[in-house]
Design a protein around this motif. Sequence first.
Motif, PDB file in Angstrom:
ATOM      1  N   THR A 115      -2.386 -17.812   1.185  1.00 28.14           N
ATOM      2  CA  THR A 115      -0.922 -17.783   1.264  1.00 28.14           C
ATOM      3  C   THR A 115      -0.444 -17.863   2.721  1.00 28.14           C
ATOM      4  N   GLY A 162       7.410 -18.694  -2.983  1.00 31.46           N
ATOM      5  CA  GLY A 162       8.147 -17.468  -3.323  1.00 31.46           C
ATOM      6  C   GLY A 162       9.100 -17.148  -2.177  1.00 31.46           C
ATOM      7  N   ILE A 206       5.194 -17.965   1.259  1.00 31.61           N
ATOM      8  CA  ILE A 206       6.231 -16.944   1.034  1.00 31.61           C
ATOM      9  C   ILE A 206       7.233 -17.050   2.181  1.00 31.61           C
ATOM     10  N   ALA A 231       3.619 -10.840 -10.935  1.00 34.63           N
ATOM     11  CA  ALA A 231       3.284 -11.704  -9.788  1.00 34.63           C
ATOM     12  C   ALA A 231       2.343 -12.855 -10.112  1.00 34.63           C
ATOM     13  N   PHE A 237       1.848 -11.050  -4.574  1.00 32.43           N
ATOM     14  CA  PHE A 237       2.011 -12.516  -4.597  1.00 32.43           C
ATOM     15  C   PHE A 237       1.136 -13.187  -3.534  1.00 32.43           C
ATOM     16  N   PRO A 261       7.007  -7.606  -8.810  1.00 35.39           N
ATOM     17  CA  PRO A 261       5.577  -7.440  -8.507  1.00 35.39           C
ATOM     18  C   PRO A 261       4.714  -7.330  -9.759  1.00 35.39           C
ATOM     19  N   ILE A 311      11.772 -14.274  -0.674  1.00 36.79           N
ATOM     20  CA  ILE A 311      12.291 -12.914  -0.827  1.00 36.79           C
ATOM     21  C   ILE A 311      13.572 -12.800  -0.001  1.00 36.79           C
ATOM     22  N   PHE A 363       2.988 -17.729   5.472  1.00 40.20           N
ATOM     23  CA  PHE A 363       4.247 -16.991   5.584  1.00 40.20           C
ATOM     24  C   PHE A 363       5.160 -17.652   6.607  1.00 40.20           C
ATOM     25  N   ILE A 416      11.316 -13.548  -5.288  1.00 42.97           N
ATOM     26  CA  ILE A 416      10.509 -12.331  -5.446  1.00 42.97           C
ATOM     27  C   ILE A 416      11.422 -11.149  -5.142  1.00 42.97           C
ATOM     28  N   PHE A 445      10.410 -15.343   3.986  1.00 45.07           N
ATOM     29  CA  PHE A 445      11.205 -14.116   4.142  1.00 45.07           C
ATOM     30  C   PHE A 445      12.623 -14.503   4.550  1.00 45.07           C
ATOM     31  N   ALA A 487      10.376  -5.478   2.002  1.00 42.82           N
ATOM     32  CA  ALA A 487      10.020  -6.822   1.534  1.00 42.82           C
ATOM     33  C   ALA A 487       8.519  -7.082   1.715  1.00 42.82           C
ATOM     34  N   VAL A 525       6.073  -8.139  -1.610  1.00 38.78           N
ATOM     35  CA  VAL A 525       5.397  -9.436  -1.787  1.00 38.78           C
ATOM     36  C   VAL A 525       3.879  -9.293  -1.980  1.00 38.78           C
TER      37      VAL A 525
END
Length: 304
Positions: free
Chosen positions: A95, A7, A71, A65, A90, A62, A9, A97, A34, A73, A83, A87
Amino acid sequence: MEIKKIGIIGQGALGVMYGNYLKKRMGNENVFFIADEGRVNRYRSADMVCNGEACGFSYWSPAEAVTADLIIFAVKFMGMESALEIVKPFVGEHTLFLSVLNGISSEEMIEKAYGADHVLYACVQGMDAGKDGNEVTYKNMGYITIGNKDRSHDEKLKAVTELFDRTGLAYKVPDDILREQWNKLMLNTGVNQVTAVYGAPYSLIQKEGEARTMMIEAMREVLRVADTQDIDLTEADIDYWLELLATLNPEGHTSMCQDVLAGRPTEVDLFAGTMLKIAKKEGFSLPVNTFLYEKLKELEGASD
Ligand SMILES: NC(=O)C1=CN([C@@H]2O[C@H](COP(=O)(O)OP(=O)(O)OC[C@H]3O[C@@H](n4cnc5c(N)ncnc54)[C@H](OP(=O)(O)O)[C@@H]3O)[C@@H](O)[C@H]2O)C=CC1
Ligand SMILES: CC(C)(CO)C(=O)C(=O)O
């Protein structure tokens, strides 16, 4: 762990550049953007174009999701707080980042929200992506520099580098990612802020004069601040950036200068803002960054 669902964003210059690249290799169902419901409706009604190709991205709000394995950014700093909230649905137990934002603040913000165990540190270099309306163009994708802040090579770093190997995305794993981030921050604190205050392209700081001197002094202030954080930057790093700046298109603009010329808010809090906060805590002043901070805030105020 294999990263299957990504995902992103921030459907801006970098988000689209990475999104289009990854989507083409992993499929539209596995790489999606996202955003809040308002943006998702807007995005679905106008296809994004990347280097002349229609992207046909998937968008999820959202309310729709699915759990993402990674994810990314790619918002500007001003969009980071919201943001992080968007998220949330999700995010699953595993997960990971990654943030491609400039500066050294976004990773700490993600850690605060979702825990340090899930965050890779990164900075991106060498790309020339720009966004105009629904079109993103770039000639060079550059590369991602990635690592763990404690320099370890763990499972999460392995998972992300395996993704980059699988998709052919250029990356480097340096010995010390924090130093890399500070070095890039030093460049941005000098060149982005000075060109933005003058509203001028790279040619301004490629020749001797007041602006170039100010840029170098702003970078020297970062050296001083970095020292308090045990980050070993030196004059040689500034010399490296001066050589690199000399090779850039004299007519090109830094991202911050583009923001000022377009009347958008800037990432000044990421650059001078961060330096001034640390310097205040350490008990010294930064005259050049104070000047740049005030000027940029004035310019933002003038365009409100
Ligand atoms: N461009 C470049 O070449 C480089 C950029 N960087 C850094 O990368 C970061 C991203 O830059 P860039 O891609 O140029 O930025 P852009 O301004 O092109 O794009 C940012 C995007 O984020 C979206 N956004 C903002 N807030 C939210 C939110 N809350 N939820 C969802 N989307 C949101 C905006 O959407 P909308 O338009 O719908 O408001 C916008 O499209 C910055 O930190 C920049 O300094 C680093 C190196 C090079
Ligand atoms: C390195 C530089 C200055 C490239 O233009 C950049 O990061 C930016 O414009 O934000």
